[in-house]
Write a protein that holds these residues in place. Structure first.
Motif, PDB file in Angstrom:
ATOM      1  N   VAL A 257      -2.806  -5.810   9.703  1.00  0.00           N
ATOM      2  CA  VAL A 257      -4.234  -5.740  10.050  1.00  0.00           C
ATOM      3  C   VAL A 257      -4.902  -4.592   9.306  1.00  0.00           C
ATOM      4  O   VAL A 257      -6.037  -4.705   8.835  1.00  0.00           O
ATOM      5  N   SER A 258      -4.194  -3.459   9.161  1.00  0.00           N
ATOM      6  CA  SER A 258      -4.752  -2.312   8.440  1.00  0.00           C
ATOM      7  C   SER A 258      -4.959  -2.631   6.959  1.00  0.00           C
ATOM      8  O   SER A 258      -5.825  -2.033   6.315  1.00  0.00           O
ATOM      9  N   VAL A 259      -4.165  -3.542   6.397  1.00  0.00           N
ATOM     10  CA  VAL A 259      -4.371  -3.976   5.009  1.00  0.00           C
ATOM     11  C   VAL A 259      -5.525  -4.973   4.941  1.00  0.00           C
ATOM     12  O   VAL A 259      -6.403  -4.892   4.068  1.00  0.00           O
ATOM     13  N   LEU A 260      -5.537  -5.932   5.865  1.00  0.00           N
ATOM     14  CA  LEU A 260      -6.523  -7.013   5.797  1.00  0.00           C
ATOM     15  C   LEU A 260      -7.933  -6.515   6.090  1.00  0.00           C
ATOM     16  O   LEU A 260      -8.904  -7.024   5.513  1.00  0.00           O
ATOM     17  N   ARG A 261      -8.077  -5.519   6.954  1.00  0.00           N
ATOM     18  CA  ARG A 261      -9.406  -5.047   7.348  1.00  0.00           C
ATOM     19  C   ARG A 261     -10.235  -4.590   6.136  1.00  0.00           C
ATOM     20  O   ARG A 261     -11.346  -5.086   5.922  1.00  0.00           O
ATOM     21  N   PRO A 262      -9.744  -3.649   5.286  1.00  0.00           N
ATOM     22  CA  PRO A 262     -10.547  -3.267   4.121  1.00  0.00           C
ATOM     23  C   PRO A 262     -10.665  -4.387   3.083  1.00  0.00           C
ATOM     24  O   PRO A 262     -11.676  -4.485   2.382  1.00  0.00           O
ATOM     25  N   MET A 263      -9.646  -5.247   2.974  1.00  0.00           N
ATOM     26  CA  MET A 263      -9.747  -6.400   2.080  1.00  0.00           C
ATOM     27  C   MET A 263     -10.956  -7.256   2.439  1.00  0.00           C
ATOM     28  O   MET A 263     -11.788  -7.592   1.588  1.00  0.00           O
ATOM     29  N   LEU A 264     -11.061  -7.604   3.730  1.00  0.00           N
ATOM     30  CA  LEU A 264     -12.162  -8.454   4.169  1.00  0.00           C
ATOM     31  C   LEU A 264     -13.493  -7.725   4.077  1.00  0.00           C
ATOM     32  O   LEU A 264     -14.530  -8.330   3.788  1.00  0.00           O
ATOM     33  N   SER A 265     -13.472  -6.425   4.322  1.00  0.00           N
ATOM     34  CA  SER A 265     -14.704  -5.646   4.198  1.00  0.00           C
ATOM     35  C   SER A 265     -15.226  -5.693   2.763  1.00  0.00           C
ATOM     36  O   SER A 265     -16.423  -5.860   2.518  1.00  0.00           O
ATOM     37  N   ALA A 266     -14.315  -5.555   1.789  1.00  0.00           N
ATOM     38  CA  ALA A 266     -14.715  -5.633   0.382  1.00  0.00           C
ATOM     39  C   ALA A 266     -15.231  -7.029   0.038  1.00  0.00           C
ATOM     40  O   ALA A 266     -16.262  -7.178  -0.632  1.00  0.00           O
ATOM     41  N   LEU A 267     -14.536  -8.064   0.495  1.00  0.00           N
ATOM     42  CA  LEU A 267     -14.977  -9.432   0.218  1.00  0.00           C
ATOM     43  C   LEU A 267     -16.306  -9.721   0.900  1.00  0.00           C
ATOM     44  O   LEU A 267     -17.156 -10.444   0.352  1.00  0.00           O
ATOM     45  N   ALA A 268     -16.527  -9.161   2.094  1.00  0.00           N
ATOM     46  CA  ALA A 268     -17.803  -9.362   2.782  1.00  0.00           C
ATOM     47  C   ALA A 268     -18.949  -8.786   1.969  1.00  0.00           C
ATOM     48  O   ALA A 268     -20.030  -9.384   1.863  1.00  0.00           O
TER      49      ALA A 268
ATOM     50  N   LEU B 119      -4.988  -3.141  -4.379  1.00  0.00           N
ATOM     51  CA  LEU B 119      -4.366  -1.874  -4.755  1.00  0.00           C
ATOM     52  C   LEU B 119      -4.273  -0.957  -3.549  1.00  0.00           C
ATOM     53  O   LEU B 119      -5.185  -0.897  -2.716  1.00  0.00           O
ATOM     54  N   VAL B 120      -3.145  -0.238  -3.443  1.00  0.00           N
ATOM     55  CA  VAL B 120      -2.910   0.718  -2.364  1.00  0.00           C
ATOM     56  C   VAL B 120      -2.821   2.104  -2.989  1.00  0.00           C
ATOM     57  O   VAL B 120      -1.936   2.370  -3.806  1.00  0.00           O
ATOM     58  N   GLY B 121      -3.772   2.969  -2.626  1.00  0.00           N
ATOM     59  CA  GLY B 121      -3.793   4.320  -3.179  1.00  0.00           C
ATOM     60  C   GLY B 121      -2.751   5.208  -2.535  1.00  0.00           C
ATOM     61  O   GLY B 121      -2.174   4.883  -1.485  1.00  0.00           O
ATOM     62  N   LEU B 122      -2.511   6.349  -3.149  1.00  0.00           N
ATOM     63  CA  LEU B 122      -1.532   7.293  -2.603  1.00  0.00           C
ATOM     64  C   LEU B 122      -1.936   7.795  -1.231  1.00  0.00           C
ATOM     65  O   LEU B 122      -1.097   8.240  -0.448  1.00  0.00           O
ATOM     66  N   ASP B 123      -3.244   7.750  -0.922  1.00  0.00           N
ATOM     67  CA  ASP B 123      -3.715   8.180   0.390  1.00  0.00           C
ATOM     68  C   ASP B 123      -3.696   7.062   1.421  1.00  0.00           C
ATOM     69  O   ASP B 123      -4.175   7.223   2.527  1.00  0.00           O
ATOM     70  N   GLY B 124      -3.132   5.906   1.056  1.00  0.00           N
ATOM     71  CA  GLY B 124      -3.072   4.777   1.977  1.00  0.00           C
ATOM     72  C   GLY B 124      -4.307   3.900   1.960  1.00  0.00           C
ATOM     73  O   GLY B 124      -4.382   2.928   2.703  1.00  0.00           O
ATOM     74  N   SER B 125      -5.289   4.218   1.110  1.00  0.00           N
ATOM     75  CA  SER B 125      -6.491   3.397   1.021  1.00  0.00           C
ATOM     76  C   SER B 125      -6.169   2.055   0.362  1.00  0.00           C
ATOM     77  O   SER B 125      -5.236   1.941  -0.424  1.00  0.00           O
ATOM     78  N   VAL B 126      -6.952   1.053   0.720  1.00  0.00           N
ATOM     79  CA  VAL B 126      -6.759  -0.304   0.192  1.00  0.00           C
ATOM     80  C   VAL B 126      -8.031  -0.711  -0.544  1.00  0.00           C
ATOM     81  O   VAL B 126      -9.133  -0.588  -0.002  1.00  0.00           O
ATOM     82  N   GLN B 127      -7.880  -1.188  -1.798  1.00  0.00           N
ATOM     83  CA  GLN B 127      -9.024  -1.586  -2.607  1.00  0.00           C
ATOM     84  C   GLN B 127      -8.749  -2.928  -3.267  1.00  0.00           C
ATOM     85  O   GLN B 127      -7.618  -3.237  -3.642  1.00  0.00           O
TER      86      GLN B 127
END
Length: 670
Positions: free
Chosen positions: A127-138, A156-164
């Motif tokens: 869910v933590s991966v999908l949430r920013p994915m869907l936010s970007a697609l939205a 992409l997963v950044g070193l800080d755990g961010s998802v882009q």
């Protein structure tokens, strides 16, 4: 040799300076259509990622024009979960034209590498991966863009755990370049939506499908479909439903199964309308399940890797023939069940040739044969000529029908009223199918879009889905007394957001405590999608003062308190010389105290236990003693003459006085 396989591709630009600004330092990754370099923006002195398109594509003016348009569109997406596009250009000074993008350089890894190390992600992590994915697609869908190639390699997963999310707009631009035709589609086969396979159409619901497949893979460790060939996998997307992920991971709750199945329905109309709607459902289920955000781990071996938007390092974007009724998956090459493979071009199977049967006949003599041939020569020539003409006509008509005759171009109906658009489609021998959708800007009854889109070529008689605006959402009519949960559900169903503000709650004698009194704005009000509507909830009846029942009898006091909404009870007895027995001395809470009628508050009633002294004058002492004993009082006789049953001539306390229980009455008797 294709661009994907040409040896050393990409190394020729290392050390070059694109448009005298961007220095090319080293190759990061190679993809099917581009090479990605680490570079430096010498003007701003910042590291960047440089994606340079292969000359096979950049030599096509149509592609360059579309690529520039899509690059500008992607650059408009300012969202923390989207890999930023800084610049775009064409360098014409270094050995030909080089079309390039300048992008944000992300330190980390791809989601594919996370999956390779983790295998299966826990539900909170998925869910933590999908949430920013869907936010970007939205954000992309809101800007009118469709990604069309969502897969773990493009996350992409950044070193800080961010998802882009990476590669916005590239697929749409590539679809118009080179030799691509209506018979070839682009996408990664494991994540293709059914409509991408069958017609090549794509809208926001296409990305929803691919994101649903990615969620399935995060939860199970593998895509839902595998096969011997790319075509066989694509065939399954068209003809089979994505199975529930709990078949592989049994501990998953049913709500997650339902979310995956709704996102991956083969009929686009059954999916969430876009990524924002998918994200809303994900947030609701996460709240219901109590899922907390968790950091996304970066594989240890990848923590110094420079990642950018590219299709390299994993399954590339694939080209396959669209699936039709004539398509049959054939095992022409091994296909890895664990993920998509390279490009496949799948020919349609040809029809079986009819077997020619040899027919035996009795051959005549040479003389007879010559005479027969002479007599029939002219007639046979005429028949053959006629046959050739008929066959040519049939072949020409069949070719026309199989080629373009049976295909119709979808007319432009966007912006027309539903009635006009339906008439236009029927006039073009197409069948309109109406789907209604709320829209803040398009007036109600007006066509927002069509699927297939304007200009698409489809078979005569096929259906065209018209998305017709329902206008802005209206506040639903929520009856007074409706529960808060039901009211919130009704507002969300109307694409509005309920607002719960306890400071707006009001007292109401007719609406039970905790039920809705009204909404603000009121029912029927038109609002923008996702606007907030405040719920005004009842606090129950207003507070009332405790009635003053001092001096009233017990029955009278209890009746008055009950009528005022209280539950009276006897809380004790006390002596009060001014209050008769069984009458009220005081209440708890005291009279006139304001009390909220939450439930049915209790009020204690204190009663008097005073005893009224009877008149004993003229009575014999024996009789007086009996009366006083019945009242719980004692008798003390003062007599000048000691004789039984003397006559009482005086008493203290006087008749009518109120005394405590157990008191003694003194009398004078003769």
């Amino acid at each position: 040799m294709t661009p994907e396989t040409r040896p050393g591709r990409g190394t020729e630009l290392v050390g070059a300076m694109l448009e005298r600004r961007y220095r090319v330092d080293s190759v990061i990754a190679r993809g099917g259509m581009s090479v990605v370099y680490r570079g430096l923006d010498t003007r701003l002195d910042r590291p960047v990622a440089l994606k340079v398109m292969d000359s096979h594509y950049s030599a096509n003016p149509s592609f360059v024009e579309r690529f520039e348009l899509e690059a500008r569109s992607a650059a408009r997406l300012h969202h923390p979960a989207v890999v930023a596009v800084y610049d775009q250009g064409v360098d014409r000074e270094i050995d030909g034209d080089h079309v390039y993008l300048v992008m944000q350089l992300v330190e980390g890894c791809t989601l594919r590498e996370v999956l390779l190390e983790q295998g299966v992600l826990s539900l909170p992590m998925a869910v933590s991966v999908l949430r920013p994915m869907l936010s970007a697609l939205a954000a992309a869908h809101h800007a009118g863009m469709v990604h069309r190639d969502i897969k773990p390699e493009n996350v992409l997963v950044g070193l800080d755990g961010s998802v882009q999310v990476a590669d916005f707009g590239l697929v749409r631009a590539t679809a118009t370049a080179g030799s691509t035709t209506g018979n070839v589609i682009l996408g990664t086969v494991a994540y293709l939506s059914p409509e991408q396979v069958t017609t090549g159409d794509a809208d926001a619901r296409t990305d929803v499908y691919s994101a649903g497949v990615v969620l399935y893979e995060l939860l199970t460790g593998r895509p839902p479909f595998g096969g011997d060939t790319a075509l066989s996998v694509a065939y399954q997307h068209v003809n089979a439903d994505v199975p529930p992920p709990s078949e592989v991971t049994p501990e998953l709750p049913p709500a997650i199964d339902d979310l995956v199945l709704r996102a991956t329905r083969r009929d686009p109309a059954g999916r969430p309308a876009d990524a924002a709607a998918f994200l809303h459902e994900l947030e609701r289920i996460s709240t219901e399940l109590g899922l907390r955000p968790v950091p996304v781990p970066v594989p240890v071996s990848e923590q110094r890797t420079e990642m950018v938007s590219t299709d390299a390092g994993g399954p590339p974007t694939e080209r396959i023939a669209p699936i039709t009724e004539a398509s049959v998956p054939e095992a022409t090459a091994p296909y890895d069940h664990g993920g998509p493979q390279g490009t496949r071009a799948m020919p349609r199977p040809a029809a079986d040739e009819e077997t020619t049967h040899e027919i035996a006949a009795v051959r005549p003599s040479p003389a007879e044969l010559h005479e027969q041939e002479r007599k029939r020569g002219g007639r046979r020539f005429a028949l053959w000529t006629l046959a050739i003409l008929v066959i040519a006509g049939l072949l020409g008509g069949t070719a026309w029908w199989m080629g373009s005759g049976r295909y119709i171009q979808v007319p432009r109906v966007t912006g027309e009223t539903e009635e006009v658009a339906s008439q236009v489609l029927r006039g073009a021998d197409l069948t309109p199918e109406i789907t209604r959708q709320l829209d803040d800007d398009v007036p109600a009854g007006t066509v927002i879009s069509s699927s297939p889109k304007q200009g698409s070529r489809i078979l005569s008689g096929q259906s065209v889905e018209l998305v017709v605006s329902s206008g802005r959402p209206k506040v639903p009519d929520i009856a007074a007394g409706t529960s808060v949960d039901d009211a919130q559900q009704a507002l969300r169903a109307a694409s509005l957001q309920p607002e719960r503000d306890t400071s707006a709650d009001q007292y109401d004698s007719s609406i039970p405590e905790g039920a809705v009194i009204s909404v603000d704005p009121g029912p029927g009000t038109e609002l923008a999608i996702s606007s907030q509507v405040r719920l005004i909830v009842s606090k129950g009846p207003p507070p009332v003062p405790v009635p003053d029942v001092t001096g009233a009898s017990k029955d009278e006091a209890f009746a008055a308190l009950s009528a005022a909404g209280f539950e009276p009870y006897e809380s004790g007895r006390q002596f009060d010389s001014n209050v008769e027995a069984d009458h009220v001395i005081t209440t708890d809470p005291a009279a006139n105290t304001v009390v909220e009628l939450s439930g049915k508050p209790r009020v204690g009633v204190v009663l008097s236990n005073a005893v009224t002294v009877p008149d004993l004058n003229g009575k014999g002492t024996d009789q007086a003693q009996q009366e006083l004993a019945a009242l719980g009082l004692g008798l003390e006789v003062h007599s000048f003459f000691q004789r039984p049953d003397a006559m009482i001539i005086g008493q203290l306390p006087l008749p009518g006085s109120k005394v405590e229980p157990g008191s003694t009455v003194g009398v004078t008797a003769l």
